[in-house]
Motif scaffolding. Structure first.
Motif, PDB file in Angstrom:
ATOM      1  N   GLU A 189       0.823  -1.215   0.000  1.00 32.33           N
ATOM      2  CA  GLU A 189       0.000   0.000   0.000  1.00 32.33           C
ATOM      3  C   GLU A 189       0.860   1.269   0.000  1.00 32.33           C
ATOM      4  OE1 GLU A 189      -2.936   0.043   3.136  1.00 32.33           O
ATOM      5  OE2 GLU A 189      -4.255  -1.009   1.741  1.00 32.33           O
ATOM      6  N   TYR A 190       2.143   1.102  -0.143  1.00 35.25           N
ATOM      7  CA  TYR A 190       3.075   2.233  -0.142  1.00 35.25           C
ATOM      8  C   TYR A 190       2.993   3.042   1.150  1.00 35.25           C
ATOM      9  CZ  TYR A 190       3.225   0.882  -4.995  1.00 35.25           C
ATOM     10  OH  TYR A 190       3.337   0.147  -6.144  1.00 35.25           O
ATOM     11  N   SER A 191       2.818   2.345   2.271  1.00 31.44           N
ATOM     12  CA  SER A 191       2.790   3.039   3.561  1.00 31.44           C
ATOM     13  C   SER A 191       3.629   2.301   4.604  1.00 31.44           C
ATOM     14  CB  SER A 191       1.347   3.229   4.035  1.00 31.44           C
ATOM     15  OG  SER A 191       0.692   1.988   4.180  1.00 31.44           O
ATOM     16  N   GLU A 192       4.643   1.595   4.146  1.00 35.94           N
ATOM     17  CA  GLU A 192       5.526   0.862   5.051  1.00 35.94           C
ATOM     18  C   GLU A 192       6.226   1.792   6.036  1.00 35.94           C
ATOM     19  OE1 GLU A 192       9.197  -2.362   4.781  1.00 35.94           O
ATOM     20  OE2 GLU A 192       8.880  -0.975   3.121  1.00 35.94           O
ATOM     21  N   TYR A 211       0.279   5.022  15.075  1.00 34.04           N
ATOM     22  CA  TYR A 211      -0.325   3.763  15.526  1.00 34.04           C
ATOM     23  C   TYR A 211      -1.841   3.810  15.285  1.00 34.04           C
ATOM     24  CZ  TYR A 211      -1.239  -0.228  18.622  1.00 34.04           C
ATOM     25  OH  TYR A 211      -1.632  -1.443  19.150  1.00 34.04           O
ATOM     26  N   THR A 212      -2.449   4.921  15.668  1.00 31.49           N
ATOM     27  CA  THR A 212      -3.893   5.092  15.489  1.00 31.49           C
ATOM     28  C   THR A 212      -4.262   5.091  14.005  1.00 31.49           C
ATOM     29  OG1 THR A 212      -4.001   6.342  17.555  1.00 31.49           O
ATOM     30  CG2 THR A 212      -5.857   6.591  16.038  1.00 31.49           C
ATOM     31  N   LEU A 213      -3.455   5.747  13.193  1.00 35.95           N
ATOM     32  CA  LEU A 213      -3.688   5.756  11.749  1.00 35.95           C
ATOM     33  C   LEU A 213      -3.648   4.338  11.184  1.00 35.95           C
ATOM     34  CD1 LEU A 213      -3.908   7.382   9.030  1.00 35.95           C
ATOM     35  CD2 LEU A 213      -1.410   7.286   8.988  1.00 35.95           C
ATOM     36  N   MET A 214      -2.622   3.573  11.559  1.00 36.07           N
ATOM     37  CA  MET A 214      -2.524   2.191  11.067  1.00 36.07           C
ATOM     38  C   MET A 214      -3.705   1.363  11.554  1.00 36.07           C
ATOM     39  SD  MET A 214       1.543   1.177  11.197  1.00 36.07           S
ATOM     40  CE  MET A 214       1.728   1.363  12.968  1.00 36.07           C
ATOM     41  N   HIS A 215      -4.092   1.561  12.823  1.00 34.29           N
ATOM     42  CA  HIS A 215      -5.191   0.797  13.407  1.00 34.29           C
ATOM     43  C   HIS A 215      -6.511   1.085  12.691  1.00 34.29           C
ATOM     44  CE1 HIS A 215      -7.792  -0.029  17.243  1.00 34.29           C
ATOM     45  NE2 HIS A 215      -7.935  -0.963  16.342  1.00 34.29           N
ATOM     46  N   ARG A 216      -6.789   2.346  12.453  1.00 30.21           N
ATOM     47  CA  ARG A 216      -8.079   2.718  11.858  1.00 30.21           C
ATOM     48  C   ARG A 216      -8.122   2.570  10.346  1.00 30.21           C
ATOM     49  NH1 ARG A 216      -9.148   8.140  15.395  1.00 30.21           N
ATOM     50  NH2 ARG A 216      -9.684   7.068  17.323  1.00 30.21           N
ATOM     51  N   ASP A 217      -6.987   2.740   9.700  1.00 33.46           N
ATOM     52  CA  ASP A 217      -6.972   2.803   8.244  1.00 33.46           C
ATOM     53  C   ASP A 217      -6.480   1.495   7.611  1.00 33.46           C
ATOM     54  OD1 ASP A 217      -7.230   4.223   5.764  1.00 33.46           O
ATOM     55  OD2 ASP A 217      -5.050   4.449   5.743  1.00 33.46           O
ATOM     56  N   SER A 218      -5.256   1.097   7.924  1.00 38.14           N
ATOM     57  CA  SER A 218      -4.630  -0.046   7.246  1.00 38.14           C
ATOM     58  C   SER A 218      -5.039  -1.399   7.825  1.00 38.14           C
ATOM     59  CB  SER A 218      -3.106   0.082   7.317  1.00 38.14           C
ATOM     60  OG  SER A 218      -2.694   1.301   6.759  1.00 38.14           O
ATOM     61  N   TYR A 219      -5.208  -1.471   9.131  1.00 38.32           N
ATOM     62  CA  TYR A 219      -5.523  -2.751   9.783  1.00 38.32           C
ATOM     63  C   TYR A 219      -6.794  -3.406   9.235  1.00 38.32           C
ATOM     64  CZ  TYR A 219      -6.843  -5.880  13.698  1.00 38.32           C
ATOM     65  OH  TYR A 219      -7.238  -6.942  14.476  1.00 38.32           O
ATOM     66  N   PRO A 220      -7.919  -2.682   9.096  1.00 36.38           N
ATOM     67  CA  PRO A 220      -9.109  -3.337   8.534  1.00 36.38           C
ATOM     68  C   PRO A 220      -8.875  -3.874   7.115  1.00 36.38           C
ATOM     69  CG  PRO A 220      -9.726  -1.264   9.571  1.00 36.38           C
ATOM     70  CD  PRO A 220      -8.217  -1.305   9.525  1.00 36.38           C
ATOM     71  N   PHE A 273      -5.976  -4.849   5.949  1.00 36.05           N
ATOM     72  CA  PHE A 273      -5.097  -6.011   6.101  1.00 36.05           C
ATOM     73  C   PHE A 273      -5.918  -7.260   6.390  1.00 36.05           C
ATOM     74  CE2 PHE A 273      -2.757  -8.732   9.189  1.00 36.05           C
ATOM     75  CZ  PHE A 273      -1.808  -9.252   8.324  1.00 36.05           C
ATOM     76  N   LEU A 274      -6.890  -7.148   7.302  1.00 31.33           N
ATOM     77  CA  LEU A 274      -7.701  -8.308   7.689  1.00 31.33           C
ATOM     78  C   LEU A 274      -8.533  -8.858   6.535  1.00 31.33           C
ATOM     79  CD1 LEU A 274      -8.911  -7.299  11.270  1.00 31.33           C
ATOM     80  CD2 LEU A 274      -7.018  -8.826  10.637  1.00 31.33           C
TER      81      LEU A 274
END
Length: 188
Positions: free
Chosen positions: A82-85, A156-165, A167-168
């Motif tokens: 996702e180009y957000s590593e 952390y919050t950005l990854m949790h709210r944006d990328s994590y869902p 990813f799942l």
């Protein structure tokens, strides 16, 4: 160690001069790695094979994913697609900084984190709001192991709210889930 000048332009000239001097002298702190990032490379977890239960636990909470070396590795690989590593790399660099006790090393690592992830000149700049960015600029006068805490929480919050869902629901995560399924469950 001298404090950073109040003028951000002076700060950059000083940092650039310091880094140029280091390169010309062939000096590099022992914890610095060669290559693209100036920070120590992250431990590789390619050899890590998570159990099916561990992979399933990552869907229960983002914290479980982030506390698992294999989970962080899988999530980092997903973020790369996702180009957000840089978000994961920044978070991990902050964790490494918080574990450091030597003030000289803290100063150096803080400057490198700033240069690699906070600087508007960095190709790996993370997305921070102006309040957090201004706070970091003030804290860089006298860096500590907690200089980037607010920024780390924001990322952390950005990854949790944006990328994590995402990813799942990604093919990468589904493939990890299927690796743990017994072959007979796919035949019926």
């Amino acid at each position: 160690m001298a404090a950073w000048p109040a003028d951000p332009h002076c700060r950059w000239r000083g940092l650039s001069r310091d880094l140029a001097w280091r390169r010309s002298e062939g000096r590099r702190p022992a914890w610095r790695a060669s290559g693209e990032s100036k920070l120590q490379p992250l431990p590789s977890c390619e050899a890590c094979t998570p159990s099916p239960e561990e992979v399933q636990s990552w869907a229960q909470s983002f914290d479980k994913l982030m506390h698992s070396p294999a989970g962080r590795s899988a999530f980092r690989a997903f973020l790369r697609t996702e180009y957000s590593e840089e978000n994961m790399l920044f978070w991990l660099a902050c964790e490494e900084l918080k574990a450091e006790a030597n003030q000289h090393v803290v100063d150096e690592k803080a400057r490198l984190i700033y240069e690699d992830y906070v600087s508007i000149l960095s190709p790996k700049e993370v997305s921070l709001d102006s309040r957090v960015r201004e706070g970091i600029n003030k804290k860089m006068q006298e860096p500590s192991a907690h200089t980037f805490d607010d920024a780390q929480l924001q990322i952390y919050t950005l990854m949790h709210r944006d990328s994590y869902p995402r990813f799942l629901s990604s093919p990468a995560y589904r493939a990890l889930l299927l690796q743990g399924d017994p072959p007979s469950s796919h035949e019926a």
